[in-house]
Design a protein around this motif. Sequence first.
Motif, mmCIF file in Angstrom:
data_model
loop_
_atom_site.group_PDB
_atom_site.id
_atom_site.type_symbol
_atom_site.label_atom_id
_atom_site.label_comp_id
_atom_site.label_asym_id
_atom_site.label_seq_id
_atom_site.Cartn_x
_atom_site.Cartn_y
_atom_site.Cartn_z
ATOM 1 N N MET A 1 0.847 -1.193 0.000
ATOM 2 C CA MET A 1 0.000 0.000 0.000
ATOM 3 C C MET A 1 0.883 1.244 0.000
ATOM 4 N N ARG A 2 0.673 2.117 -0.983
ATOM 5 C CA ARG A 2 1.492 3.318 -1.100
ATOM 6 C C ARG A 2 1.038 4.380 -0.097
ATOM 7 N N PRO A 3 1.956 5.284 0.306
ATOM 8 C CA PRO A 3 1.567 6.357 1.224
ATOM 9 C C PRO A 3 0.362 7.160 0.746
ATOM 10 N N SER A 4 0.234 7.346 -0.571
ATOM 11 C CA SER A 4 -0.917 8.090 -1.087
ATOM 12 C C SER A 4 -2.222 7.352 -0.815
ATOM 13 N N GLU A 5 -2.203 6.018 -0.920
ATOM 14 C CA GLU A 5 -3.397 5.220 -0.615
ATOM 15 C C GLU A 5 -3.689 5.249 0.881
ATOM 16 N N ILE A 6 -2.630 5.179 1.686
ATOM 17 C CA ILE A 6 -2.802 5.277 3.137
ATOM 18 C C ILE A 6 -3.421 6.613 3.503
ATOM 19 N N ALA A 7 -2.931 7.686 2.874
ATOM 20 C CA ALA A 7 -3.451 9.023 3.166
ATOM 21 C C ALA A 7 -4.943 9.120 2.865
ATOM 22 N N GLN A 8 -5.382 8.485 1.802
ATOM 23 C CA GLN A 8 -6.802 8.507 1.462
ATOM 24 C C GLN A 8 -7.637 7.803 2.537
ATOM 25 N N LEU A 9 -7.141 6.679 3.018
ATOM 26 C CA LEU A 9 -7.862 5.956 4.071
ATOM 27 C C LEU A 9 -7.871 6.749 5.368
ATOM 28 N N LEU A 10 -6.765 7.411 5.683
ATOM 29 C CA LEU A 10 -6.702 8.224 6.895
ATOM 30 C C LEU A 10 -7.654 9.411 6.815
ATOM 31 N N ALA A 11 -7.949 9.856 5.597
ATOM 32 C CA ALA A 11 -8.871 10.978 5.401
ATOM 33 C C ALA A 11 -10.332 10.538 5.419
ATOM 34 N N GLY A 12 -10.569 9.219 5.540
ATOM 35 C CA GLY A 12 -11.947 8.738 5.639
ATOM 36 C C GLY A 12 -12.567 8.312 4.331
#
Length: 331
Positions: A1-12
């Motif tokens: 999982m790329r940081p950009s995908e993680i960021a999207q999940l962290l944003a809800g």
Amino acid sequence: MRPSEIAQLLAGADDAGLFSAADALTRENFGTEIYLRGVIEFSNHCVNNCRYCGLRRANRDVHRYRLSVDEIVSCTALARELSLGTVVVQSGDDYTYTREDIGRVVTGAKEQADVAVTLSLGDRPEADFLYWREIGADRYLLKIETFDEALYAKSRPGLALADRLDRVEALRKAGYEVGSGIITDLPGMTPDILASDLARLSALDLDMIAVGPFVPSPGTPYGDAPAGSVLTAFRAMAVLRLLNPLANIPSTSALNALRDGAREQGLTVGANVIMPSLTPETVGGDYAIYPGKNALRADAASRLAAVRAAIRRVGRTPSTAVGGSKRRRHG
């Protein structure tokens, strides 16, 4: 999982899907069992001045205490009486306790209680790590808090991220099951920093991974900063579970410090460990790394009974197992 995908999940982007997937993966690997680790917080002295921690050296409002080696060993014996498979021997960075003192705690715990022993003592020389491992210590917990060098340096004055990472590697080489973790919403942390932190923490391939929300503590430079988000912490826990299917992930007391019942709720979004305090009630309230750390002022048996009841409320089963690393068994 790329940081950009993680960021999207962290944003809800998909909370329902994220939490469901994390819960399913936890059940797949651990069933409904929740491992319990009894924490013995034996000293609240610390040589460091971390800006977020209530135990920081410059905080003059803390009532300081130290337990004797014999008192610590007595607490480990209580762990076995209460059917706990693991004790976590924890303190601030307090070098009053020598390598041999801690060694006596390790051997005493093994002789009296036959439990797995986790040490969480901060920065120590590599020779100490090797000595404790050789005489029976099983695990070591050394938090990172953040992998962002600038934020780390600001939050932990006088300390360097590279040194901390070197110690994590030294622990791995010594043969410990190694744990680390981060703080979500640490003042100065951005969503991109958190996403990168989760990716870098997972890349360490650890046996235990902890993540908890920032809780402002009086008497610290960050005391007036806003508290972290419980929801962000849940999202971070769930992401960590997806990235680390076999890691032991605790649901931390910091969650309950911000919202009553949040710690057991964390067991439904990826966590499989809870760490109740076995610290004597006479001093437990003084281990105030943040307000509410040991909020329930009762004897250890009563505290543990409350934790087990909370675990059952969310459909999980309190375990008496040692709860060793599944990652190692599959490695």
